[in-house]
Design an enzyme around this catalytic site. Structure first.
Site, PDB file in Angstrom:
ATOM      1  N   LYS A 100       0.851  -1.185   0.000  1.00 25.38           N
ATOM      2  CA  LYS A 100       0.000   0.000   0.000  1.00 25.38           C
ATOM      3  C   LYS A 100       0.890   1.239   0.000  1.00 25.38           C
ATOM      4  O   LYS A 100       1.675   1.454   0.923  1.00 25.38           O
ATOM      5  CB  LYS A 100      -0.912   0.028   1.226  1.00 25.38           C
ATOM      6  CG  LYS A 100      -1.766   1.290   1.288  1.00 25.38           C
ATOM      7  CD  LYS A 100      -2.414   1.468   2.643  1.00 25.38           C
ATOM      8  CE  LYS A 100      -3.058   2.845   2.721  1.00 25.38           C
ATOM      9  NZ  LYS A 100      -3.567   3.143   4.077  1.00 25.38           N
ATOM     10  N   GLY A 161      -8.166   9.357   9.914  1.00 23.72           N
ATOM     11  CA  GLY A 161      -8.403   9.469  11.344  1.00 23.72           C
ATOM     12  C   GLY A 161      -9.487  10.436  11.749  1.00 23.72           C
ATOM     13  O   GLY A 161      -9.746  10.619  12.941  1.00 23.72           O
ATOM     14  N   ALA A 187      -9.568   5.641   4.448  1.00 26.21           N
ATOM     15  CA  ALA A 187      -9.479   6.822   5.312  1.00 26.21           C
ATOM     16  C   ALA A 187     -10.829   7.512   5.477  1.00 26.21           C
ATOM     17  O   ALA A 187     -11.584   7.675   4.516  1.00 26.21           O
ATOM     18  CB  ALA A 187      -8.451   7.830   4.802  1.00 26.21           C
ATOM     19  N   GLY A 188     -11.108   7.905   6.710  1.00 24.99           N
ATOM     20  CA  GLY A 188     -12.277   8.713   7.014  1.00 24.99           C
ATOM     21  C   GLY A 188     -13.483   7.970   7.538  1.00 24.99           C
ATOM     22  O   GLY A 188     -14.425   8.590   8.030  1.00 24.99           O
ATOM     23  N   ASN A 209      -8.614   1.629   9.934  1.00 21.50           N
ATOM     24  CA  ASN A 209      -7.861   1.318  11.142  1.00 21.50           C
ATOM     25  C   ASN A 209      -8.456   2.034  12.348  1.00 21.50           C
ATOM     26  O   ASN A 209      -8.982   1.408  13.259  1.00 21.50           O
ATOM     27  CB  ASN A 209      -6.392   1.681  10.952  1.00 21.50           C
ATOM     28  CG  ASN A 209      -5.508   1.261  12.112  1.00 21.50           C
ATOM     29  OD1 ASN A 209      -4.323   1.541  12.122  1.00 21.50           O
ATOM     30  ND2 ASN A 209      -6.022   0.570  13.118  1.00 21.50           N
ATOM     31  N   THR A 210      -8.413   3.374  12.321  1.00 22.40           N
ATOM     32  CA  THR A 210      -8.830   4.147  13.483  1.00 22.40           C
ATOM     33  C   THR A 210     -10.279   3.893  13.869  1.00 22.40           C
ATOM     34  O   THR A 210     -10.608   3.869  15.060  1.00 22.40           O
ATOM     35  CB  THR A 210      -8.620   5.653  13.223  1.00 22.40           C
ATOM     36  OG1 THR A 210      -7.290   5.869  12.758  1.00 22.40           O
ATOM     37  CG2 THR A 210      -8.834   6.464  14.483  1.00 22.40           C
TER      38      THR A 210
END
Length: 259
Positions: A100, A161, A187-188, A209-210
Site C-alpha cells: 500500500k 483518522g 481513510a475517514g 484502522n482508526t
C-alpha cells in the site's frame, strides 16, 4: 462466487484492516479475528515485523501464513522515502510484492501528495511491486494511477483518522464507474454506516484502522464493520429501488378490496 480480486488473488472478505493504535498485540489479534479480514496493513516505519530484533513482533501474533500482509508507507512524505520503505518491507517479508503506497502532503491533514505519490508508483511498478495506492478523490488522478498499472486505487472518504465519513460520494461514484481495477475507500470511515455506504456506492472494499482501534470496544466494532461491509455489498448487488419524491402506487395490493 463474489470475491475481491487484487493482483490475481481472490479474497472472501472485502474489509481490510490496519494493525496500529491498539493497546497491545493481543487486542490487535482479537479485533482482526472479529473483523474477518484476510488482508491486514502494517506501517513499516512504526511496527516491528522483524527489523527490531529482541522486541515483540507483530508476526508472532498475526502469522503471514494466516493473513495477507499489506505493508504501507504511513509517515512517508517523499517518493524516495516511500520506495525505500517498501523495498525494506519486501526484504523482511521474503519477497512480498503487494503493498500500500501513501505519500503524505503534511502532518496536520495527512492528505496525499499526489505528485510524489505518482512518482513513487512509477518506480515501484517498474520494480515489480503490486501497488494499492492511497489517493485523493480526483477521478482524473485515479484513472491515471490505473493506467500506470496500479493494482487498486484507494481514494479517501475524508481525512485520515477524522471519522467524518464519505464527504464526496459523487466523486467516488465517478471513480468507480471509470475504473477497471478495484476501488476501495481508504481513510475517514467512522462507523458501520460509513462502510455500508461505501459498499452501496459500488466500492470493491473498505480499508480502515482508526474506526476500529479508537472505538470504545474495538473488538465489537470490528464485528460491526464486517457486517456493514457485507450488507453494503449485498445491497449494491441487489440494486436499490429508484428514489421518488412520492409514490403513486401503494405498497399493498388494491385489487379485491371490499367496498
Amino acid at each position: 462466487m463474489d470475491t475481491l480480486n487484487i493482483a490475481g488473488k481472490h479474497y472472501n472478505s472485502r474489509l481490510l484492516v490496519g494493525t496500529g493504535k491498539y493497546k497491545d498485540f493481543e487486542q490487535t489479534r482479537a479485533a482482526i479475528d472479529a473483523s474477518g479480514a484476510e488482508i491486514i496493513t502494517v506501517a513499516i516505519r512504526r511496527t516491528n515485523i522483524g527489523q527490531n530484533a529482541g522486541e515483540p513482533s507483530l508476526l508472532d501474533y498475526l502469522p503471514p501464513e494466516e493473513f495477507t500482509y499489506l505493508p504501507n508507507t504511513a509517515g512517508c512524505y517523499s517518493a524516495e522515502d516511500a520506495v525505500r520503505t517498501l523495498r525494506l518491507a519486501r526484504e523482511l517479508l521474503d519477497g512480498h510484492k503487494l503493498v500500500k503506497l501513501e505519500v503524505l502532503g503534511d502532518p496536520n491533514t495527512l492528505y496525499p501528495n499526489m505528485l510524489e505519490t505518482i512518482k513513487a508508483a512509477e518506480t515501484l511498478i517498474k520494480d515489480g511491486f503490486d501497488v494499492m495506492v492511497y489517493c485523493s478523490d480526483d477521478p482524473i488522478i485515479a484513472k491515471q494511477l490505473e493506467d500506470m498499472g496500479c493494482a487498486a486505487v484507494m481514494p479517501l472518504a475524508s481525512l485520515i483518522g477524522s471519522g467524518m465519513g464519505i464527504l464526496n460520494p459523487w466523486n467516488l461514484q465517478i471513480i468507480i464507474e471509470n475504473a477497471k481495477i478495484p476501488v476501495l475507500v481508504d481513510a475517514g470511515v467512522g462507523t458501520a454506516s460509513d462502510a455500508a455506504i461505501a459498499m452501496e456506492l459500488g466500492c470493491q472494499g473498505v480499508l480502515m484502522n482508526t474506526a476500529i482501534a479508537a472505538a470504545k470496544d474495538p473488538v465489537l466494532m470490528a464485528g460491526a464493520m464486517k457486517k456493514a461491509v457485507e450488507a453494503g455489498r449485498e445491497a449494491f448487488l441487489a440494486g436499490r429501488m429508484p428514489r421518488k419524491l412520492y409514490s403513486a402506487s401503494p405498497s399493498s395490493p388494491t385489487s379485491g378490496l371490499i367496498g
